[in-house]
Scaffold this active site. Structure first.
Site, PDB file in Angstrom:
ATOM      1  N   LYS A  56      34.231  48.200  38.292  1.00  0.00           N
ATOM      2  CA  LYS A  56      35.636  48.581  38.185  1.00  0.00           C
ATOM      3  C   LYS A  56      35.851  49.433  36.942  1.00  0.00           C
ATOM      4  O   LYS A  56      35.251  49.170  35.899  1.00  0.00           O
ATOM      5  CB  LYS A  56      36.500  47.316  38.099  1.00  0.00           C
ATOM      6  N   ARG A  70      36.232  32.243  37.962  1.00  0.00           N
ATOM      7  CA  ARG A  70      36.212  32.442  36.511  1.00  0.00           C
ATOM      8  C   ARG A  70      37.430  33.267  36.119  1.00  0.00           C
ATOM      9  O   ARG A  70      38.123  33.815  36.972  1.00  0.00           O
ATOM     10  CB  ARG A  70      34.954  33.235  36.120  1.00  0.00           C
TER      11      ARG A  70
END
Ligand code: MV4
Length: 430
Positions: free
Chosen positions: A220, A275
């Site tokens: 990303k 997470r």
């Protein structure tokens, strides 16, 4: 550590010899060296991390977002050593870590998934029958993978046997698990993910979406919230689906439910990340929340029922990597001879760097997260361009010029992009 400072909790930082000069080592109240640069001998070495926790009398471990953050064995060893793992229980990590099990779990909870195989595919005939039923192109995914690793797209029946065998062998090599499953391949979707939070009392909530469509090779580069492709109605439906997925496993802590969004506005569950993620600050800015504080509070048995977060404005994150966008994003470690970070209203920089810091060549290339918050998307883009101009790094190449260029394009400004954009649109640095 900043959150702990505000909460009056003292901190211990662990580091490899390559990271002895990193800011987290200086910021921590105490720091313990856990081994040499090779992560297997340090950040992935469970006994050494547990030893560091024990000698410093730590009550809890925050695993961050890399290395052991989604390692169920690590979470298990922490609890059996009487140390609270700040995150979900080992069984929750395991259920979502096996992607086929995750898919079956959320289907049973009523969450939409892409049409595909009924569980793992174990024969060529089963693969052919599945592909015939759902139609080509299809994608073969390793159940032990995630984040795009080891996936193969197949566009016609004649390639299927070969691709299946290769995918199984690669999965066996890479993950020690040859299990694969099949889905219809959605061409050029958007990547939209929902931030969820669960507590130890059975409550689950969501904090809206992040659009992470601007990626390169599954890395990303830009994330934003709200997504230019999501309206209030879609947000409400995707949020409800994400909460169903998390609640299906009694999820505890902060997590992210990833969806693909197709060009007709249909969304499909992809995977759940158990997470906190790199891009969590955009949610923090728009929802005025400290997600790390929320993680610590739910780990300490706090109850989130009745909590509400009011979204406001638009937040964008640009990942500043030690990579040269003019040369195919090749790594560019080295000394930050000058490191001047931007500031002013609505600008946040999360970084472990400083002037004279030497970026080591061993780990992820992320050196800073530049995050802006403003009333509207247009103003956030202007603010980001202003902040990118103020950000001065001398000594190494970074992704700053890439972001400046991309944020100037009509395609980005109008929200017209999909996950294939960087590879297919003709966008280039030269
Ligand atoms: C897909 C897909 C198209 N169809 N699944 C890659 C990462 C993992 N989380 C899911 N991935 C994909 N799964 C189906 N059925 C396309 C991708 C994909 C992708 C997804 C999000 C962002 C970037 C991507 C780049 C290539 C492929």
């Amino acid at each position: 550590m900043q959150t702990c400072r505000e909460l009056g909790i003292s901190t211990v930082g662990v580091y490899s010899t390559a990271d002895r000069d990193s800011l987290h080592v200086r910021y921590a109240d105490e720091a313990v060296c856990i081994g040499p640069s090779q992560s297997k001998e340090s950040y992935l070495n469970i006994p050494r991390i547990l030893a560091a926790a024990e000698i410093t009398n730590a009550d809890a471990i925050h695993p961050g977002y890399g290395f052991l953050a989604e390692n169920a064995d690590f979470a298990e060893v922490c609890s059996s050593s009487g140390i609270k793992f700040i995150g979900p229980h080992a069984e929750m990590i395991r259920k979502m870590g096996d992607k086929n099990t995750a898919r079956e779990t959320v289907v049973a909870a009523g969450v939409p998934v892409v049409p595909g195989s009924d569980g793992l595919v174990t024969s060529v005939q089963e693969a052919l029958d599945t592909a015939e039923k759902i139609g080509y192109p299809i994608i073969i995914k390793p159940t032990a993978g995630g984040g795009g690793k080891g996936m193969r797209v197949v566009s016609e029946a004649s390639q299927l046997e070969m691709s299946l065998v290769t995918a199984q062998n690669e999965a066996k090599q890479a993950f020690g698990n040859e299990g694969v499953y099949i889905e219809k391949f959605i061409v050029n979707p958007r990547h939209v993910e929902i931030q969820v939070l669960g507590d130890q009392h059975g409550n689950t909530m969501h904090l809206g979406e992040r659009d992470c469509t601007i990626q390169r090779r599954h890395q990303k580069l830009i994330e934003e919230t709200p997504s230019p492709a999501v309206d209030d109605n879609l947000r409400q439906r995707m949020g409800a689906a994400a909460v169903k997925a998390a609640a299906a496993i009694d999820y505890e802590g902060a997590g992210t439910v990833e969806f693909l969004l197709d060009s007709d506005g249909n969304f499909y569950f992809m995977e759940m990340n158990t997470r906190i993620q790199v891009e969590h600050p955009v949610t923090e800015e728009r929802y005025d929340v400290d997600l790390i504080k929320e993680q610590i509070l739910v780990a300490d048995e706090s109850n989130i029922s009745g909590r509400t977060f009011q979204p406001k404005g638009h937040a964008i994150e640009c990942r500043i990597n030690a990579e040269d966008p003019e040369h195919n994003f090749r790594p560019s470690p080295g000394e930050l001879q000058v490191f001047h970070t931007p500031g002013g209203p609505g600008v946040r920089v999360d970084s472990h760097g400083y002037a004279s810091y030497r970026v080591p060549p061993y780990y992820d290339s992320l050196i800073a997260k530049l995050v802006v918050h403003a009333d509207t998307r247009e103003e956030a883009i202007e603010r980001m361009l202003r902040a990118l101009d103020e950000f001065i790094v001398v000594g190494i190449a970074t992704t700053i010029p890439f972001h400046k260029k991309l944020l100037m394009t009509d395609d980005f400004r109008s929200g017209r992009f999909d996950t294939g954009y960087l590879d297919n649109s003709g966008f280039s640095m030269s």
